[in-house]
Design an enzyme around this catalytic site. Structure first.
Site, mmCIF file in Angstrom:
data_model
loop_
_atom_site.group_PDB
_atom_site.id
_atom_site.type_symbol
_atom_site.label_atom_id
_atom_site.label_comp_id
_atom_site.label_asym_id
_atom_site.label_seq_id
_atom_site.Cartn_x
_atom_site.Cartn_y
_atom_site.Cartn_z
ATOM 1 C CG HIS A 32 -2.152 -0.790 1.079
ATOM 2 N ND1 HIS A 32 -3.319 -0.315 0.554
ATOM 3 C CD2 HIS A 32 -2.391 -2.080 1.372
ATOM 4 C CE1 HIS A 32 -4.234 -1.267 0.539
ATOM 5 N NE2 HIS A 32 -3.689 -2.353 1.035
ATOM 6 C CE LYS A 41 -6.990 14.039 -0.495
ATOM 7 N NZ LYS A 41 -6.785 12.846 -1.271
ATOM 8 N NE ARG A 42 -5.430 10.319 9.697
ATOM 9 C CZ ARG A 42 -5.186 9.386 10.614
ATOM 10 N NH1 ARG A 42 -5.912 8.282 10.635
ATOM 11 N NH2 ARG A 42 -4.250 9.551 11.517
ATOM 12 C CE LYS A 91 -3.523 11.103 2.612
ATOM 13 N NZ LYS A 91 -4.251 10.394 1.540
ATOM 14 C CB THR A 108 -10.368 5.068 -2.215
ATOM 15 O OG1 THR A 108 -10.107 5.405 -0.852
ATOM 16 C CG2 THR A 108 -9.638 3.794 -2.579
ATOM 17 C CE LYS A 135 -14.054 6.606 -0.246
ATOM 18 N NZ LYS A 135 -13.475 6.972 1.066
HETATM 19 C C1 LIG Z 1 -12.178 7.267 1.403
HETATM 20 C C2 LIG Z 1 -11.744 7.661 2.740
HETATM 21 C C3 LIG Z 1 -10.400 7.937 2.997
HETATM 22 C C4 LIG Z 1 -9.342 7.881 1.919
HETATM 23 O O1 LIG Z 1 -9.247 9.138 1.294
HETATM 24 P P1 LIG Z 1 -8.023 9.482 0.323
HETATM 25 O O2 LIG Z 1 -8.424 10.779 -0.296
HETATM 26 O O3 LIG Z 1 -7.936 8.383 -0.676
HETATM 27 O O4 LIG Z 1 -6.816 9.597 1.161
HETATM 28 C C5 LIG Z 1 -10.033 8.296 4.275
HETATM 29 N N1 LIG Z 1 -10.938 8.396 5.261
HETATM 30 C C6 LIG Z 1 -12.248 8.152 5.050
HETATM 31 C C7 LIG Z 1 -13.207 8.305 6.187
HETATM 32 C C8 LIG Z 1 -12.695 7.771 3.793
HETATM 33 O O5 LIG Z 1 -13.997 7.521 3.601
#
Ligand SMILES: *Cc1c(COP(=O)(O)O)cnc(C)c1O
Length: 838
Positions: free
Chosen positions: A379, A572-573, A578, A680, A684
């Site tokens: 990952h 995101k985190r 990022k 991911t 979304k």
């Molecule tokens: C999808 C998701 C992530 C991943 O987000 P990235 O933009 O891919 O880092 C992290 N936290 C939650 C709660 C998510 O639903």
């Protein structure tokens, strides 16, 4: 292959009219109402008149769960009697999100349940809101495991998800005075209606002690591990129902307890307090999720957790196999085990140990089975995120496993030496033991050597694996390397979270067909320029923005205008790679432009952030403070706040994410190229009609390939350019001094404007950018600003924007996690669907 019928339309009529429905399984409105009343009374012990909101939620949850159990029992029976090959997904994290709405959708009874609720005079939305999500994961990796559980059931593949039932999941985030404050996540305090405890399914897990080597009567060498601590892992099962199918898979999470037959004599010589202490120590193991994206070096409890859930899971798999088809020699024909990152990599040594020590299998036979059971998903390429454990810790905690790892390594390095005569540098690089500095075990190497297949999570990532961290392994056996691009489940991330969009799509893409075959979204393409669809598309987006704006105004108080403002979201985190700070620099640039020219005609924007920082990650926490500080100044400045506003949504989790994704016009995916394995969140957002501003990183590349370069806002260096620049010696200082606007933006951060005059508060952040800038924010700054200007221009032409948005959704079929799971099933697992009708 899919034998199921469309659930919304046909499932309720499946029941022959002549047979009266059972209240626990009936799908009609009348049955649901009766079941609900019964559950409220007999499970919660309440009359409607005195029921609390939580009682009302619990009754709904049990009503839905009953209908899943029916199918669960049937699935288990079919899987067992047909000796179905089964996937075991081993993951230390599952970021599940709320169950209720999702299960209603997968059962196909959302609408009838809503109507039943209305007739009972219930507030359906309030009941859904009442559910507290199990936050048993940090972010992307844990959410991926949850999406894969949904898709495994939906594409009808027999599967068990194994993990840890943390008592405290990821912390809840508060924002106080602009800073992140962590609160412990007590998600179990009111009970969890979705899980079924299985006290009789429990296994001993041992730690410490020493090993004794001997020969048995047949002269074979045998090893006995005499441990000095034992805990008991107890199964808690959650059913996972697929969409529109009868298949229900199993999520089995382990809770650590003191062993039932606690032996005071052996462990504590009658020491009562010592025994109680041992009990507490045992229960500590599944107490809390480590709130880090990256491994915490040397944390003993973390290694104990990993071994704990892995040992329980492998013992359970062996039990299941011996209970059904039988001999252990065919274990790998019954099971394939997917390792979600290296967190469960100790499974390789544990299966070897159980086969050899407990079942007297010789090494070669055991190794054959092990090697054919496991597959490993990598990952990350970030070196600091590659997991290693000190040999000393292993020796203390898992002495038998250390011996096995040494022997795996000895045999493996022999093959390396034979293959590459005299290349001792290569041998050292490939060794499972890192001998530089303190000796450490490289868990990724253990996972690769012990697995049949290795995969990355997006095309670029899988290529980079082959040329960087696993280059030597790739050269030695290229046929074992694969790519499986991540995906997300359209059930949760479109149908549940964006019902208006789902309804609109359904008009064009066939009754629910697209929900299980996301490629059907293509049917939207030919209507992308249709003004009538565009108008309705815009209405749907605006309504979602209104929902979010209302929620934000009630939680944190920022007021955003959904009618005029572009919603520009980064959720995101929080992490330097990022590059949330790149986003902030853009906001500051726009702010300065507006201050210099108050009559600047510009597209109004709401900049919205969400994300947790690891509690020990100072720079990430400072970024949160900076965002909130910039927000405070901008939102209170009447000269600019008609054009721009900034909001930080506290406690970004799955539930809150479901409020954000539908409401985004623009999705920020701006990591430094080569750093984000897949992402991911990008999928979304795009599935919900947001356009992406992004770098050529992770799955962004494939999203852009799918939606078309003209429908994606690309900026920044490529991974190759990043590599070259780093090799040449990157000097952020030159960018700082070479670009007046950049310098002025960074200087404003430290000017005290955002910190009530304190010029030191943000100094560490600014200094780090100017002097080190490991993620090359400054190098990509100018390209990012130019790209953002283009974005504003396009947003000003609604017909063009809407067309692009429709095309984004229409072309997102590839990013359904159903496709990912089919890829795994066909290319890696060699496993067939086992359809179970409704
Ligand atoms: C999808 C998701 C992530 C991943 O987000 P990235 O933009 O891919 O880092 C992290 N936290 C939650 C709660 C998510 O639903």
């Amino acid at each position: 292959m899919n034998t199921a019928v469309a659930p919304e339309t046909e499932a309720p009529t499946e029941v022959p009219a002549a047979t009266p429905e059972h209240t626990r399984t009936g799908m009609s409105k009348a049955s649901l109402k009766q079941a609900y009343i019964d559950n409220l009374f007999y499970i919660q012990g309440r009359f409607r008149e005195v029921a609390t909101p939580h009682d009302l939620y619990m009754a709904a949850a049990f009503t839905v769960r009953d209908r899943m159990l029916d199918r669960w029992v049937k699935s288990a029976q079919v899987y067992k009697t047909s000796h179905a090959r089964t996937v075991c997904y081993l993951s230390a994290e599952y970021l599940l999100g709320p169950h209720l709405a999702n299960n209603l959708v997968n059962l196909g009874i959302s609408e009838v349940a809503r109507r039943a609720g209305e007739e009972l005079d219930l507030d359906f939305e309030a009941i859904l809101e009442e559910e507290e999500e199990p936050g048993l994961g940090n972010g992307g990796l844990g959410r991926l495991a949850a999406c894969y559980m949904d898709s495994l059931a939906t594409v009808q593949i027999p599967a068990i998800g194994y993990g840890i039932r943390y008592e405290f999941g990821i912390f809840d985030q508060d924002i106080q005075n602009g800073w992140q404050v962590e609160r412990s996540d007590t998600w179990l305090r009111n009970g969890n209606p979705w899980e079924i405890p299985r006290p009789k399914i429990s296994f001993p897990v041992r730690y410490g002690g020493h090993t004794e080597h001997s020969r048995d009567q047949a002269g074979r060498s045998r090893v006995r591990w005499v441990a000095d601590m034992v805990v008991s892992g107890v199964a808690f099962d959650t059913p996972v129902l697929g969409y529109g199918v009868g298949n229900v898979n199993l999520l089995r999470l382990w809770k650590a307890e003191a062993p039932e037959s606690f032996d005071f004599q052996v462990f504590n010589v009658g020491d009562y307090y010592g025994a109680v202490h041992a009990k507490i120590e045992a229960e500590t193991i599944s107490k809390v999720l480590y709130p880090n994206d990256e491994p915490e070096a040397g944390k003993e409890l973390r290694l104990k957790q990993q071994y704990f859930f892995v040992s329980c899971s492998i013992q359970d798999m062996i039990r299941l196999h011996l209970n059904t088809v039988g001999p252990l020699e065919t274990f790998h024909e019954k099971f394939v085990a997917q390792l979600n990152d290296t967190h469960p990599a100790i499974a390789v040594a544990e299966l070897m140990r159980l086969l050899m020590d407990d079942h007297a299998m010789p090494w070669d036979a055991a190794w054959d089975i092990t090697r054919n059971t496991f597959c490993y998903t990598n990952h990350t390429l970030l070196p600091e995120a590659l997991e290693t454990w000190s040999v000393a810790l292993f020796e203390r905690l898992l002495p038998r496993h250390l011996e096995i790892i040494y022997e795996i390594n000895r045999r493996f390095l022999d093959t390396v030496r034979v293959r590459y005569l005299g290349d001792e540098a290569r041998v050292a690089r490939m060794s499972l033991i890192d001998e530089t500095g303190g000796r450490r075990i490289r868990m990724a190497h253990l996972a690769v050597v012990g697995s049949r297949a290795v995969n990355g999570v997006a095309a670029l990532h899988s290529e980079l694996i082959k040329t960087t961290i696993l280059k030597d392994f790739y050269e030695m056996s290229p046929e074992r390397f694969h790519n499986v691009t991540n995906g997300v489940t359209p059930r949760r991330f479109i149908v549940v979270s964006n019902p208006r969009l789902a309804e609109l799509i359904t008009e064009f893409c066939g009754h629910d067909r697209w929900i299980r075959d996301l490629d059907c979204l293509r049917d939207l393409e030919e209507h992308a320029e249709d003004p009538a669809l565009q108008a309705r598309w815009r209405e749907v987006k605006t309504a979602a923005k209104q929902d979010l704006a209302l929620w934000l105004s009630q939680h944190g108080g920022v007021v955003l205008d959904p009618q005029t403002m572009m919603f520009d979201i980064q959720a995101k985190r929080m992490h330097e790679y990022k590059r949330q700070h790149l986003n902030v620099l853009h906001i500051i640039r726009v702010y300065q432009r507006l201050k210099q020219n108050p009559n600047l005609g510009m597209v109004p924007r709401a900049f919205i952030f969400g994300g947790k920082a690891a509690p020990g990650y100072y720079m990430a926490k400072l970024m949160i403070k900076l965002i909130n500080s910039v927000a405070e100044v901008i939102n209170n400045d009447p000269q600019v706040n008609g054009f721009i506003r900034v909001a930080f949504m506290a406690d970004f989790n799955v539930k809150n994410g479901q409020r954000l994704y539908p409401a985004a016009d623009l999705s920020e995916q701006i990591s430094l190229a080569g750093k984000e394995a897949s992402g991911t969140g990008n999928m979304k957002f795009s599935m919900n009609g947001a356009l992406t501003v992004g770098t050529l990183d992770g799955a962004n590349i494939e999203i852009r390939d799918e939606v078309g370069a003209e429908n994606f806002f690309l900026f920044g260096m490529t991974a190759e350019e990043v590599r070259r620049k780093q090799a040449e010696g990157y000097r952020p200082w030159d960018y700082y001094h070479g670009d007046d606007e950049l310098r002025s933006d960074i200087d404003l951060v430290t000017s005290g404007l955002f910190s009530h005059g304190d010029t030191n508060l943000f100094r560490p952040l600014a200094d780090h950018l100017i002097n080190q800038d490991p993620f090359m924010v400054l190098a990509d700054y100018r390209a990012y600003l130019n790209c953002q200007d283009r974005i504003s221009e396009v947003y000003d032409r609604p017909a063009e924007w809407d067309r692009m948005s429709i095309l984004n959704v229409a072309r997102m079929g590839k990013f359904s996690s159903d496709r990912s799971i089919r890829d795994y099933a066909e290319r890696i697992w060699g496993i067939e669907p086992k359809p179970i009708g409704i």
